[in-house]
Scaffold this motif. Structure first.
Motif, PDB file in Angstrom:
ATOM      1  N   LEU A 102      47.952  37.105  49.460  1.00 53.84           N
ATOM      2  CA  LEU A 102      46.742  36.770  50.213  1.00 53.84           C
ATOM      3  C   LEU A 102      45.800  37.964  50.171  1.00 53.84           C
ATOM      4  O   LEU A 102      46.182  39.072  50.566  1.00 53.84           O
ATOM      5  CB  LEU A 102      47.182  36.485  51.659  1.00 53.84           C
ATOM      6  CG  LEU A 102      46.266  35.689  52.564  1.00 53.84           C
ATOM      7  CD1 LEU A 102      45.994  34.307  52.006  1.00 53.84           C
ATOM      8  CD2 LEU A 102      46.933  35.558  53.941  1.00 53.84           C
ATOM      9  N   ALA A 140      40.521  36.753  52.355  1.00 53.51           N
ATOM     10  CA  ALA A 140      41.100  35.420  52.585  1.00 53.51           C
ATOM     11  C   ALA A 140      41.776  35.397  53.960  1.00 53.51           C
ATOM     12  O   ALA A 140      41.668  34.412  54.704  1.00 53.51           O
ATOM     13  CB  ALA A 140      42.106  35.098  51.494  1.00 53.51           C
ATOM     14  N   ASN A 185      42.488  33.780  47.253  1.00 48.54           N
ATOM     15  CA  ASN A 185      41.339  34.617  47.612  1.00 48.54           C
ATOM     16  C   ASN A 185      40.386  33.861  48.535  1.00 48.54           C
ATOM     17  O   ASN A 185      40.558  32.669  48.802  1.00 48.54           O
ATOM     18  CB  ASN A 185      40.628  35.140  46.357  1.00 48.54           C
ATOM     19  CG  ASN A 185      40.130  34.022  45.477  1.00 48.54           C
ATOM     20  OD1 ASN A 185      39.862  32.921  45.964  1.00 48.54           O
ATOM     21  ND2 ASN A 185      40.022  34.270  44.181  1.00 48.54           N
ATOM     22  N   ALA A 186      39.355  34.571  48.997  1.00 52.16           N
ATOM     23  CA  ALA A 186      38.449  34.013  50.001  1.00 52.16           C
ATOM     24  C   ALA A 186      37.751  32.753  49.502  1.00 52.16           C
ATOM     25  O   ALA A 186      37.647  31.756  50.214  1.00 52.16           O
ATOM     26  CB  ALA A 186      37.417  35.065  50.381  1.00 52.16           C
ATOM     27  N   ILE A 245      40.157  29.787  49.594  1.00 50.59           N
ATOM     28  CA  ILE A 245      40.490  29.365  50.962  1.00 50.59           C
ATOM     29  C   ILE A 245      39.273  28.685  51.595  1.00 50.59           C
ATOM     30  O   ILE A 245      39.385  27.610  52.190  1.00 50.59           O
ATOM     31  CB  ILE A 245      40.896  30.587  51.829  1.00 50.59           C
ATOM     32  CG1 ILE A 245      42.097  31.309  51.208  1.00 50.59           C
ATOM     33  CG2 ILE A 245      41.144  30.185  53.284  1.00 50.59           C
ATOM     34  CD1 ILE A 245      43.444  30.900  51.664  1.00 50.59           C
ATOM     35  N   GLU A 246      38.107  29.292  51.414  1.00 51.92           N
ATOM     36  CA  GLU A 246      36.894  28.750  52.015  1.00 51.92           C
ATOM     37  C   GLU A 246      36.661  27.311  51.559  1.00 51.92           C
ATOM     38  O   GLU A 246      36.417  26.429  52.363  1.00 51.92           O
ATOM     39  CB  GLU A 246      35.702  29.612  51.601  1.00 51.92           C
ATOM     40  CG  GLU A 246      34.646  29.687  52.666  1.00 51.92           C
ATOM     41  CD  GLU A 246      33.865  30.996  52.546  1.00 51.92           C
ATOM     42  OE1 GLU A 246      33.367  31.453  53.559  1.00 51.92           O
ATOM     43  OE2 GLU A 246      33.780  31.555  51.425  1.00 51.92           O
TER      44      GLU A 246
END
Ligand SMILES: [Fe+2]
Length: 491
Positions: free
Chosen positions: A20, A24, A56-57, A60-61
């Motif tokens: 992670l 994230a 990663n962000a 996840i977003e």
């Protein structure tokens, strides 16, 4: 939130085999139940991208939005009666005629170095930290690390797949034992001249491959349009001039596209012609025996007449294929002025190169005739011309996974060694459309629509000898509003 809770989330990811990233973690912490959200994301990623190991962000977003805010579905034909307003196409990438290559070794070096750098950057965007091969070669026994390597050679032996690999620091040999079934399955799909991440472990004096990470595409995170229905019609491989050209079927297509009462036709703003409009002259030995029209000018004059029957309100976009009278090496420029003039004497046409990238509204479309499909069919396991109807989507998926339109250098597809490799798929398209193999197919891979648009030429003697049964008389219709597709078969 306390650092204990951070630890709980990180451990939950690790327990499932995922790393992670810090940003994230921050996004997950904003949700009501971070571990539950994480598990939901992991479930989704496992199915959508089994090779993904880094959360990663961006990922996840996108998934958190997808799982918490369901899209409202647009009622069918809600906008049918609205007037069709088609945005002008924007040509994002286009190759002119003037590339000069002298054939020096340095040109090839710069070309492949640029391929390596571009594909490594795509891999790095996934949050992976790479270690130079020269350091990995000096690692102590049982240590492991990940390298970004270009595969120079691949040998299949009784007990292992053996790869010759290099990065800017060194080159070396690595092994994938056949008993390591998971890695072996991934290793079978690795193509020479491609760039992959390899997790390597030093065992005695040997480097064993523990995992393979393809550049791949992330899940397409763009939201569907909410606008009115607007169709693009993809066709290719018409082969005007060939004795096998199915004039009758193409006339049925022209009848259909003139049926102004048909809802789909009314809302069709673009026809894309993805190469091999004409059969050409001298394309392969003995072609003259299979030609109805032996003059290339005459072939284009016939084509101009047919294309003039496509209503003027529809924008016609045309790129060359391997049968057009242009440079054979990729990227191919649009057809020369002399043929443009013949075609444009009857109607307006947007001429583009092969490949090309265009934007229609907010949809990024990669257009490519598909010459390298021959190389992939001959290289990939469990694929052949006779099984293309089932596997064409899978082959196009591989292009996205390796992020390259013509990954295997030196086989059937001539490639111009330009300084910056133009065939890397450097952004994530909404649609990738090819032709060339004369088999129609549509597939969605991680939100990217993959299309092969079939043909208008009856089975040729070459196709018969390789067991290829073409899908004759097909057009693929895509509604850009909701990305729904339809393969239309004309009789
Ligand atoms: Fe063709």
């Amino acid at each position: 939130m306390s650092s204990n809770n951070d630890r709980k989330i990180i451990l939950a990811a690790l327990k499932n085999g995922y790393h992670l990233t810090e940003d994230a973690l921050e996004i997950l912490k904003r949700s009501e139940d971070p571990v539950r959200t994480l598990n939901m994301v992991i479930e989704h990623v496992k199915k959508a991208d089994p090779s993904c190991i880094v959360l990663n962000a961006k990922l996840i977003e996108a998934l958190v939005q997808q799982t918490t805010k369901p899209q409202e579905s647009k009622p069918v034909h809600e906008h049918e009666e609205e007037p069709l307003i088609c945005p002008e196409i924007q040509i994002i990438r286009y190759y002119p005629e003037d590339a000069i290559i002298e054939g020096h070794l340095e040109e090839f070096y710069r070309h492949f170095h640029s391929r390596y750098i571009k594909l490594r950057k795509i891999l790095e965007e996934r949050g992976i930290k790479f270690v130079p091969l020269s350091e990995i070669m000096r690692m102590r026994k049982d240590q492991d690390a990940i390298a970004a390597v270009m595969v120079l050679d691949k040998k299949d032996t009784e007990k292992a797949l053996i790869f010759e690999c290099e990065d800017p620091s060194a080159n070396t040999t690595v092994f994938v034992p056949k008993k390591a079934s998971d890695v072996f399955t991934k290793a079978e799909m690795v193509l020479v001249d491609c760039v992959v991440g390899m997790k390597l472990r030093k065992v005695d004096d040997t480097l064993l491959v523990q995992d393979i990470i393809q550049p791949d595409v992330p899940i397409n995170q763009k939201h569907p349009s909410t606008g009115p229905d607007m169709y693009v019609c993809f066709i290719s491989d018409i082969h005007i001039g060939s004795k096998n050209f199915r004039k009758d079927l193409f006339e049925s297509f022209l009848d259909w596209i003139n049926r102004s009462r048909d809802g789909e036709v009314k809302r069709t703003g673009y026809v894309v012609l993805c190469g091999d409009l004409v059969d050409g002259v001298g394309v392969y030995p003995g072609q003259e025996k299979e030609l109805e029209v032996v003059s290339i000018n005459e072939q284009f004059s016939m084509a101009a007449k047919f294309l003039s029957e496509i209503p003027e309100r529809i924008e016609l976009i045309y790129l060359p294929g391997n049968h057009e009278p242009v440079r054979k090496a990729l990227p191919q420029p649009p057809v020369p002025e002399v043929y443009k003039k013949i075609l444009e004497s009857k109607r307006k046409i947007t001429f583009i190169s092969n490949p090309a990238k265009i934007l229609i509204g907010n949809k990024l479309i990669y257009l490519y005739h598909g010459q390298s499909l021959d190389d992939l069919i001959q290289t990939l396991p469990n694929v052949s011309y006779s099984t293309l109807h089932e596997s064409i989507g899978k082959i196009l998926e591989v292009m996205l996974q390796v992020r390259h339109l013509a990954p295997c250098y030196g086989q059937n597809t001539p490639i111009l060694p330009l300084d910056s490799d133009p065939l890397v798929i450097d952004d994530v398209p909404d649609i990738l459309c090819t032709g060339h193999v004369h088999v129609a197919g549509v597939k969605s891979y991680k939100g990217v629509l993959l299309i092969n648009s079939g043909c208008w030429q009856e089975q040729t003697s070459f196709q018969q000898s390789s067991g290829l049964k073409p899908t004759v008389g097909t057009a693929v219709l895509v509604n850009l509003a909701d990305m729904s597709t339809k393969i239309k078969l004309f009789s």
